[in-house]
Write a protein that holds these residues in place. Structure first.
Motif, PDB file in Angstrom:
ATOM      1  N   VAL A   7      -7.639  -7.427  -4.313  1.00  0.00           N
ATOM      2  CA  VAL A   7      -6.677  -7.334  -3.213  1.00  0.00           C
ATOM      3  C   VAL A   7      -6.109  -5.922  -3.087  1.00  0.00           C
ATOM      4  O   VAL A   7      -5.992  -5.383  -1.979  1.00  0.00           O
ATOM      5  N   TRP A   8      -5.769  -5.299  -4.213  1.00  0.00           N
ATOM      6  CA  TRP A   8      -5.164  -3.965  -4.146  1.00  0.00           C
ATOM      7  C   TRP A   8      -6.132  -2.942  -3.543  1.00  0.00           C
ATOM      8  O   TRP A   8      -5.700  -2.063  -2.795  1.00  0.00           O
ATOM      9  N   ALA A   9      -7.435  -3.052  -3.850  1.00  0.00           N
ATOM     10  CA  ALA A   9      -8.414  -2.113  -3.289  1.00  0.00           C
ATOM     11  C   ALA A   9      -8.576  -2.348  -1.791  1.00  0.00           C
ATOM     12  O   ALA A   9      -8.685  -1.395  -1.005  1.00  0.00           O
ATOM     13  N   ALA A  45      -7.421  -0.826   3.813  1.00  0.00           N
ATOM     14  CA  ALA A  45      -6.744  -1.096   5.091  1.00  0.00           C
ATOM     15  C   ALA A  45      -5.796   0.048   5.456  1.00  0.00           C
ATOM     16  O   ALA A  45      -5.769   0.497   6.606  1.00  0.00           O
ATOM     17  N   LEU A  46      -5.018   0.514   4.488  1.00  0.00           N
ATOM     18  CA  LEU A  46      -4.115   1.641   4.756  1.00  0.00           C
ATOM     19  C   LEU A  46      -4.900   2.859   5.218  1.00  0.00           C
ATOM     20  O   LEU A  46      -4.480   3.577   6.139  1.00  0.00           O
ATOM     21  N   ILE A  76      -3.190   8.271   1.473  1.00  0.00           N
ATOM     22  CA  ILE A  76      -2.854   7.427   0.317  1.00  0.00           C
ATOM     23  C   ILE A  76      -3.899   6.314   0.175  1.00  0.00           C
ATOM     24  O   ILE A  76      -4.380   6.031  -0.922  1.00  0.00           O
ATOM     25  N   GLY A  77      -4.255   5.708   1.295  1.00  0.00           N
ATOM     26  CA  GLY A  77      -5.280   4.670   1.266  1.00  0.00           C
ATOM     27  C   GLY A  77      -6.619   5.202   0.803  1.00  0.00           C
ATOM     28  O   GLY A  77      -7.337   4.549   0.029  1.00  0.00           O
ATOM     29  N   LEU A  78      -6.963   6.414   1.235  1.00  0.00           N
ATOM     30  CA  LEU A  78      -8.232   7.022   0.835  1.00  0.00           C
ATOM     31  C   LEU A  78      -8.256   7.311  -0.663  1.00  0.00           C
ATOM     32  O   LEU A  78      -9.272   7.099  -1.333  1.00  0.00           O
ATOM     33  N   VAL A  79      -7.139   7.764  -1.191  1.00  0.00           N
ATOM     34  CA  VAL A  79      -7.059   8.013  -2.639  1.00  0.00           C
ATOM     35  C   VAL A  79      -7.293   6.704  -3.400  1.00  0.00           C
ATOM     36  O   VAL A  79      -8.114   6.644  -4.325  1.00  0.00           O
ATOM     37  N   GLY A  80      -6.584   5.646  -3.019  1.00  0.00           N
ATOM     38  CA  GLY A  80      -6.724   4.362  -3.706  1.00  0.00           C
ATOM     39  C   GLY A  80      -8.130   3.798  -3.609  1.00  0.00           C
ATOM     40  O   GLY A  80      -8.693   3.320  -4.606  1.00  0.00           O
ATOM     41  N   THR A  81      -8.714   3.872  -2.430  1.00  0.00           N
ATOM     42  CA  THR A  81     -10.074   3.369  -2.235  1.00  0.00           C
ATOM     43  C   THR A  81     -11.071   4.181  -3.047  1.00  0.00           C
ATOM     44  O   THR A  81     -11.978   3.629  -3.678  1.00  0.00           O
ATOM     45  N   TRP A 138     -13.299  12.496   3.475  1.00  0.00           N
ATOM     46  CA  TRP A 138     -12.213  13.297   2.903  1.00  0.00           C
ATOM     47  C   TRP A 138     -11.899  14.518   3.767  1.00  0.00           C
ATOM     48  O   TRP A 138     -10.730  14.796   4.055  1.00  0.00           O
ATOM     49  N   VAL A 139     -12.925  15.235   4.186  1.00  0.00           N
ATOM     50  CA  VAL A 139     -12.721  16.458   4.983  1.00  0.00           C
ATOM     51  C   VAL A 139     -12.032  16.120   6.306  1.00  0.00           C
ATOM     52  O   VAL A 139     -11.065  16.782   6.705  1.00  0.00           O
ATOM     53  N   VAL A 140     -12.508  15.094   6.994  1.00  0.00           N
ATOM     54  CA  VAL A 140     -11.923  14.718   8.285  1.00  0.00           C
ATOM     55  C   VAL A 140     -10.472  14.280   8.113  1.00  0.00           C
ATOM     56  O   VAL A 140      -9.593  14.685   8.885  1.00  0.00           O
ATOM     57  N   THR A 141     -10.199  13.475   7.096  1.00  0.00           N
ATOM     58  CA  THR A 141      -8.833  12.966   6.896  1.00  0.00           C
ATOM     59  C   THR A 141      -7.874  14.092   6.534  1.00  0.00           C
ATOM     60  O   THR A 141      -6.754  14.160   7.066  1.00  0.00           O
ATOM     61  N   ILE A 142      -8.292  14.978   5.647  1.00  0.00           N
ATOM     62  CA  ILE A 142      -7.438  16.115   5.281  1.00  0.00           C
ATOM     63  C   ILE A 142      -7.228  17.029   6.484  1.00  0.00           C
ATOM     64  O   ILE A 142      -6.111  17.488   6.745  1.00  0.00           O
TER      65      ILE A 142
END
Length: 141
Positions: free
Chosen positions: A56-58, A63-64, A92-97, A121-125
């Protein structure tokens, strides 16, 4: 009368539309997974089992990540200052995933694509720093 909000730069529309389309792919992937339609994407039983095994946490971090980025693009196009926190939530969601996929579990080779992971990662940053720059220039209200 002095203009309080600067004119929208042309590149905001380009960045907003391109990232909205890019993030739409993430939403489609997430929704197909959550709705149990991965076979429709041509995934094997082993690949589907991998996604079904997400705790669930992943899934929450995933989702985030996807929804934060998607709404971040929409808010950027709407010239809303809320684009910055939405994209920060996406990071934050990308880090967790990423921690789940690359540290805590072994992603099947058939689902592993370093090029796609790096691009996400590049697009999100980029989105985050771009939105911050537009907010600092008072383009976002």
């Amino acid at each position: 009368m002095a203009r309080l909000t600067p004119k929208t730069p042309w590149h905001l529309w380009v960045v907003g539309i391109v990232t909205l389309l890019w993030n739409g792919i993430g939403i489609m992937s997430y929704m197909m997974t959550r709705l149990g339609n991965l076979a429709d994407l041509g995934m094997t039983a082993d690949q589907i089992a991998y996604f079904d095994s997400y705790p669930v946490w992943a899934n929450t971090f995933w989702a985030l990540g996807v929804w934060g980025a998607f709404f971040g693009s929409i808010l950027l196009l709407a010239r809303s200052r809320w684009a910055v926190p939405a994209i920060a939530i996406s990071l934050i969601g990308l880090v967790g995933t990423s921690v789940y996929q690359h540290v805590l579990t072994e992603t099947p080779a058939s689902l592993s694509s370093p090029a796609i992971a790096i691009t996400i990662w590049v697009v999100t940053i980029f989105m985050f720093f771009y939105a911050r720059a537009m907010a600092a220039k008072k383009v976002l209200k």
